[in-house]
Design a protein around this motif. Structure first.
Motif, mmCIF file in Angstrom:
data_model
loop_
_atom_site.group_PDB
_atom_site.id
_atom_site.type_symbol
_atom_site.label_atom_id
_atom_site.label_comp_id
_atom_site.label_asym_id
_atom_site.label_seq_id
_atom_site.Cartn_x
_atom_site.Cartn_y
_atom_site.Cartn_z
ATOM 1 N N MET A 1 0.851 -1.194 0.000
ATOM 2 C CA MET A 1 0.000 0.000 0.000
ATOM 3 C C MET A 1 0.887 1.243 0.000
ATOM 4 O O MET A 1 1.980 1.246 0.528
ATOM 5 C CB MET A 1 -0.919 -0.005 1.208
ATOM 6 N N PHE A 2 0.414 2.305 -0.660
ATOM 7 C CA PHE A 2 1.202 3.518 -0.761
ATOM 8 C C PHE A 2 1.400 4.151 0.606
ATOM 9 O O PHE A 2 0.492 4.227 1.408
ATOM 10 C CB PHE A 2 0.504 4.544 -1.667
ATOM 11 N N ARG A 3 2.637 4.656 0.882
ATOM 12 C CA ARG A 3 2.880 5.515 2.037
ATOM 13 C C ARG A 3 3.141 6.898 1.487
ATOM 14 O O ARG A 3 4.155 7.142 0.840
ATOM 15 C CB ARG A 3 4.118 5.036 2.807
ATOM 16 N N LEU A 4 2.192 7.794 1.688
ATOM 17 C CA LEU A 4 2.335 9.159 1.205
ATOM 18 C C LEU A 4 3.004 9.980 2.307
ATOM 19 O O LEU A 4 2.376 10.413 3.266
ATOM 20 C CB LEU A 4 0.974 9.719 0.821
ATOM 21 N N VAL A 5 4.338 10.153 2.200
ATOM 22 C CA VAL A 5 5.159 10.683 3.286
ATOM 23 C C VAL A 5 4.997 12.188 3.382
ATOM 24 O O VAL A 5 5.083 12.894 2.391
ATOM 25 C CB VAL A 5 6.653 10.358 3.036
ATOM 26 N N SER A 6 4.773 12.708 4.597
ATOM 27 C CA SER A 6 4.668 14.153 4.808
ATOM 28 C C SER A 6 6.040 14.789 4.661
ATOM 29 O O SER A 6 7.056 14.241 5.071
ATOM 30 C CB SER A 6 4.099 14.432 6.196
ATOM 31 N N THR A 7 6.090 15.984 4.055
ATOM 32 C CA THR A 7 7.373 16.668 3.864
ATOM 33 C C THR A 7 7.697 17.624 5.004
ATOM 34 O O THR A 7 8.755 18.214 5.045
ATOM 35 C CB THR A 7 7.355 17.470 2.560
ATOM 36 N N TYR A 8 6.731 17.860 5.896
ATOM 37 C CA TYR A 8 6.972 18.765 7.009
ATOM 38 C C TYR A 8 7.724 18.033 8.125
ATOM 39 O O TYR A 8 7.484 16.869 8.385
ATOM 40 C CB TYR A 8 5.653 19.317 7.539
ATOM 41 N N ARG A 9 8.597 18.728 8.767
ATOM 42 C CA ARG A 9 9.328 18.192 9.906
ATOM 43 C C ARG A 9 9.175 19.162 11.086
ATOM 44 O O ARG A 9 8.939 20.368 10.909
ATOM 45 C CB ARG A 9 10.822 18.037 9.565
ATOM 46 N N ARG B 1 15.482 19.782 -8.128
ATOM 47 C CA ARG B 1 14.252 19.204 -8.710
ATOM 48 C C ARG B 1 13.068 19.677 -7.895
ATOM 49 O O ARG B 1 13.107 19.647 -6.670
ATOM 50 C CB ARG B 1 14.294 17.669 -8.688
ATOM 51 N N ASP B 2 12.021 20.087 -8.597
ATOM 52 C CA ASP B 2 10.791 20.460 -7.894
ATOM 53 C C ASP B 2 9.708 19.429 -8.196
ATOM 54 O O ASP B 2 9.961 18.417 -8.874
ATOM 55 C CB ASP B 2 10.343 21.882 -8.268
ATOM 56 N N VAL B 3 8.503 19.667 -7.724
ATOM 57 C CA VAL B 3 7.421 18.705 -7.929
ATOM 58 C C VAL B 3 7.103 18.543 -9.407
ATOM 59 O O VAL B 3 6.714 17.457 -9.860
ATOM 60 C CB VAL B 3 6.164 19.131 -7.123
ATOM 61 N N VAL B 4 7.317 19.616 -10.200
ATOM 62 C CA VAL B 4 7.076 19.531 -11.649
ATOM 63 C C VAL B 4 8.050 18.550 -12.289
ATOM 64 O O VAL B 4 7.678 17.776 -13.187
ATOM 65 C CB VAL B 4 7.188 20.931 -12.302
ATOM 66 N N THR C 1 12.582 11.999 -1.255
ATOM 67 C CA THR C 1 13.268 13.292 -1.318
ATOM 68 C C THR C 1 12.565 14.346 -0.474
ATOM 69 O O THR C 1 13.073 15.459 -0.315
ATOM 70 C CB THR C 1 13.362 13.806 -2.767
ATOM 71 N N GLY C 2 11.377 14.027 0.044
ATOM 72 C CA GLY C 2 10.648 14.970 0.886
ATOM 73 C C GLY C 2 9.729 15.903 0.126
ATOM 74 O O GLY C 2 9.188 16.844 0.704
ATOM 75 N N ILE C 3 9.560 15.673 -1.184
ATOM 76 C CA ILE C 3 8.653 16.518 -1.969
ATOM 77 C C ILE C 3 7.255 15.912 -1.914
ATOM 78 O O ILE C 3 7.056 14.738 -2.229
ATOM 79 C CB ILE C 3 9.135 16.644 -3.424
ATOM 80 N N SER C 4 6.313 16.710 -1.521
ATOM 81 C CA SER C 4 4.939 16.232 -1.376
ATOM 82 C C SER C 4 4.247 16.193 -2.728
ATOM 83 O O SER C 4 4.391 17.121 -3.529
ATOM 84 C CB SER C 4 4.167 17.150 -0.429
ATOM 85 N N PRO C 5 3.509 15.128 -3.033
ATOM 86 C CA PRO C 5 2.785 15.067 -4.313
ATOM 87 C C PRO C 5 1.699 16.129 -4.375
ATOM 88 O O PRO C 5 1.122 16.505 -3.353
ATOM 89 C CB PRO C 5 2.180 13.660 -4.317
ATOM 90 N N ASP C 6 1.460 16.650 -5.583
ATOM 91 C CA ASP C 6 0.336 17.550 -5.780
ATOM 92 C C ASP C 6 -0.726 16.818 -6.584
ATOM 93 O O ASP C 6 -0.605 15.619 -6.855
ATOM 94 C CB ASP C 6 0.763 18.860 -6.442
ATOM 95 N N MET D 1 -9.023 12.131 -0.914
ATOM 96 C CA MET D 1 -10.090 12.538 -0.001
ATOM 97 C C MET D 1 -9.518 13.281 1.213
ATOM 98 O O MET D 1 -10.059 14.305 1.630
ATOM 99 C CB MET D 1 -10.874 11.308 0.465
ATOM 100 N N ARG D 2 -8.411 12.754 1.776
ATOM 101 C CA ARG D 2 -7.817 13.391 2.964
ATOM 102 C C ARG D 2 -7.330 14.798 2.664
ATOM 103 O O ARG D 2 -7.395 15.675 3.518
ATOM 104 C CB ARG D 2 -6.660 12.533 3.504
ATOM 105 N N ARG D 3 -6.822 15.010 1.453
ATOM 106 C CA ARG D 3 -6.366 16.339 1.067
ATOM 107 C C ARG D 3 -7.526 17.275 0.720
ATOM 108 O O ARG D 3 -7.318 18.462 0.498
ATOM 109 C CB ARG D 3 -5.431 16.235 -0.138
#
Length: 816
Positions: free
Chosen positions: A1-9, A306-309, A337-342, A370-372
């Protein structure tokens, strides 16, 4: 299952809180200093420049505004203009306007600031109105800084032309900055002639002017003109900058111009521009369009930043080039890399999940969206989830997501219609299309989505009504819409109309040729299909994979084995098209139908790729036709190894046993399917009569005209027997008495539909029937008798092809 990692620390949060406290302290100290000292001393001690630079929250801006008022600076145009801009940057243009209105003596700079504030916050109509107020009531003369933002705000050509007149009146037409803005404005409204004239008349062109003209052509899909301007620019010794490169690379991709694209890449390396983030992202997109994934990957690997684009571009590159596994691996790398998906990442991820057929992770993607809150806020995210569920075959979930979308654009409706159509739910697709027309205007993609649904159930009249609408808008000449119309007429049995339309639409690509060749193939006109292919070659239109699938299928349905082998060789030897499993499946089917079962089996053994279910299924189907139980058993065993959940293959094997009376074999196969929870697809036939489509299932007893239908069938049965018809009970797959077998045959869905057509339409008019499964041999024989008795042409389209019954003869020549 996907782990969508938060980029905030936590350290980032702590740092933000500390900065927030420092800024509050700074404001408090400044106010306190004012209270303790005179205004003059306060002026010396308050660093307003630092405060304005530190102001990044709306409530801080209001505190700063209060400080400016307390300091007696509110009437200063300099400070007021800064406040107007700060409020605009923070997204509250209403406070910008309030501040602006309180300035007694406004100068040109403050008017320009207010217009820019409106543009920056997307209030374009207000920006234009503010400009007119400035010009008509202030008594001031606009300067060249005035026109760029207001021209950007123009949302209709009339406003743009009025402002152009003012530019001419005030003598700013020679200002390179103003003229470049006019060029941008005209290209936005597709007035490329006006834009080019302005550009050509410019005595001096800066980099912005060249970029304005090039990007204008690019945005309007005028690829050749964009390249001409680029070549002119380079001939004048003007060097490309990152904006030029980012504008021109998509055009190279659109033209499939690998040479120009790679030369621009080399240029960017020589000039050191390849390290520019936007240039690198554009290069990744270009190579993705070329299918050059290795080069796209090299560009990403060489990027320092590298950015999200960047990540979205490389993930989409692999996803769009049918490598979902690599795309998914890159998604995991992006998270590390800590970049959050858009939401664009999720669009690609939805497609990846659909390609992999991964329903479990599909729900993970849905949950993340849904969570976003993107389902409610962003229609693109919602549409991608609807599309994902559609491609996974879960139309109930797709419909549920569609229903909760707060905004449904035309893409939302098109996605749901396409999902229903591609999952064989044509009636549901038509129902959604009817709902859509009450809510939003269809576009080109809508027609491409709905016409195949009409084709699937043979709703000819509804399809013709759509054709009428398309003629009014001239959209029927669009290559994709026109091709769908050709396909609709061909699959609804109107081959002459399909041909007439074929000669009207543009035929520079293989798309319309493939459609008309396929239509002739399913009607059993293989010779005509081959003739069209020769015409296609004479017109120098390059065939593709689909062309040869249609040709090989046509040869298979007509028993043209030698011609089919010729097509297979031409595909590989002349056009360098490597056969895929669909081509191999057609060849096996062609050999098998013609009775060359050993040749078909040897062909499978010599294949350079592993046979899939379609290949073994073609062999099994041929074994059923020719009654070869030994080879059929072998083929079924291979089939169940590669696709154990397709109930159709169990039915085929069951039919082979039933045809030779091996009922223990029938029971064994059926028990195996039942134990796996598989159910046979119910046979149905549809007929369009009296502007309505009626659908009949085998043994149907619920139709309002049920009694009349069965009475007509009994009459027809008696007349057929008097002409020599003998029921073929081998097509009854139940071990029951003969009178029961005869009733079962008479209750097949195609016969019910034919009888309904006879009692519902005028005598001697054609009847068109559409069946989801293959027509059984007894029904095929019976329909020949019925066509002779009723003096009607009966057109039946089954899952394989068309049968035109007339005067007791079928167009297939009993070969299907």
């Amino acid at each position: 299952m996907f782990r969508l990692v938060s980029t905030y620390r936590s350290r980032h949060i702590s740092k933000s809180l500390l900065l927030f406290q420092v800024r509050h302290t700074l404001f408090s100290t400044s106010v306190n200093a004012l209270q303790r000292t005179s205004d003059e001393d306060g002026d010396k001690r308050i660093d307003f420049d630092h405060l304005f630079k530190s102001c990044n929250r709306l409530h801080l801006a209001k505190l700063l505004h209060a400080l400016v008022v307390v300091a007696g600076k509110a009437r200063s145009i300099f400070f007021s203009a800064k406040l107007v801009n700060v409020y605009a940057y923070l997204g509250d243009v209403s406070f910008s306007r309030r501040t602006f209105d309180q300035i007694p003596n406004k100068d040109v700079y403050i008017w320009n600031s207010m217009v820019s504030a409106y543009v920056r916050t997307g209030h374009f109509r207000e920006a234009v109105d503010c400009f007119y107020q400035f010009f008509l009531t202030s008594g001031l003369r606009p300067d060249f800084y005035t026109f760029a933002p207001v021209l950007k705000a123009c949302k209709n050509p009339l406003d743009g032309m009025r402002i152009h007149c003012l530019v001419l009146k005030l003598g700013f037409e020679w200002d390179v900055f103003v003229t470049a803005s006019l060029v941008h404005m005209y290209t936005r409204f597709r007035a490329l002639g006006n834009a080019r004239k302005l550009f050509d008349d410019m005595p001096v062109r800066d980099m912005g002017s060249w970029n304005a003209m090039i990007s204008g052509y690019c945005q309007n899909s005028n690829a050749a003109e964009a390249l001409d301007v680029l070549n002119e620019m380079r001939s004048e010794g003007v060097l490309m900058d990152p904006v030029t490169i980012v504008s021109i690379l998509p055009i190279c991709a659109q033209l499939d111009d690998t040479l120009n694209g790679m030369s621009i890449h080399v240029y960017s390396i020589k000039r050191g521009l390849d390290y520019d983030l936007f240039v690198s992202n554009a290069l990744i997109n270009m190579y993705a369009k070329f299918g050059e994934l290795a080069n796209a990957q090299k560009v990403l690997d060489n990027m320092i930043v590298r950015d999200v684009v960047s990540w979205n571009s490389i993930i989409a590159a692999y996803e769009q080039n049918d490598d979902p596994n690599r795309a998914l691996a890159l998604f995991y790398d992006m998270q590390l890399t800590g970049i959050s998906p858009d939401y664009l990442t999720l669009v690609s991820l939805s497609s990846i999940v659909a390609q992999l057929g991964d329903s479990w992770n599909g729900k993970s993607v849905h949950g993340f969206v849904m969570r976003r809150g993107w389902i409610l806020k962003d229609v693109i995210s919602g549409n991608s989830v609807v599309d994902m569920y559609s491609k996974l075959g879960d139309m109930s979930s797709a419909r549920a997501v569609f229903e909760v979308l707060s905004v449904k654009d035309v893409v939302s409706w098109n996605t749901l219609i396409t999902g229903y159509t591609q999952n064989g739910l044509a009636s549901e697709a038509i129902e959604v299309f009817d709902m859509m027309q009450k809510e939003i205007a269809p576009n080109q993609a809508t027609w491409v989505s709905i016409l195949p649904a009409y084709s699937n159930i043979g709703a000819l009249r509804q399809g013709m009504r759509v054709h009428g609408l398309l003629v009014k808008s001239s959209l029927y000449l669009d290559i994709f819409v026109g091709t769908c119309l050709i396909d609709m007429y061909g699959k609804c049995g109107k081959l002459d109309d399909a041909m007439s339309l074929f000669y009207e639409v543009p035929k520079m690509t293989s798309v319309p040729w493939n459609a008309i060749i396929s239509c002739h193939g399913i009607h059993g006109h293989a010779e005509k299909a081959l003739k069209l292919f020769r015409e296609m070659r004479e017109e120098r239109v390059k065939p593709d994979h689909v062309t040869f699938v249609s040709l090989l299928s046509a040869c298979s349905h007509s028993g043209l084995v030698e011609e089919g082998q010729w097509c297979f060789n031409v595909m590989w030897e002349e056009y360098g098209i490597e056969p895929i499993l669909k081509h191999y499946g057609c060849m096996v089917d062609m050999f098998g139908r013609a009775g060359h079962l050993e040749k078909a089996y040897n062909f499978i053994k010599d294949m350079p790729v592993k046979p899939d279910a379609s290949v073994w299924g073609a062999l099994l189907g041929a074994c059923r036709i020719h009654g070869n139980i030994d080879l059929g058993t072998f083929a079924s065993e291979r089939l169940f190894e590669v696709d154990s959940e397709n109930v159709g293959y169990y039915v085929l094997m069951s039919n082979i046993y039933a045809n030779i009376g091996k009922w223990e074999g029938v029971d064994k196969v059926r028990t195996l399917a039942r134990d796996m929870g598989l159910r046979k697809t119910p046979g149905w036939s549809s007929i369009e009569a009296n502007n309505k489509v009626d659908v009949f299932y085998t043994g149907n007893q619920s139709h309002p005209k049920c009694e009349e239908i069965y009475k007509e069938l009994r009459n027809l049965n008696a007349k057929m027997k008097s002409l020599g018809y003998v029921p073929d009970y081998s097509f009854v797959l139940q071990d029951v008495e003969e009178d029961e077998k005869e009733h079962i045959l008479m209750s097949h869905s195609e016969r019910l539909a034919i009888a309904f057509g006879i009692i519902s339409t005028p005598p001697k008019t054609p009847i068109r029937i559409f069946k989801n499964l293959r027509v059984c041999g007894d029904c095929h024989n019976a329909t020949k008798y019925i066509s002779k008795i009723t003096e009607r042409e009966i057109i039946v389209r089954d899952s394989n092809r068309f049968h035109h019954f007339k005067d007791g003869v079928c167009s297939c020549g009993d070969y299907w």
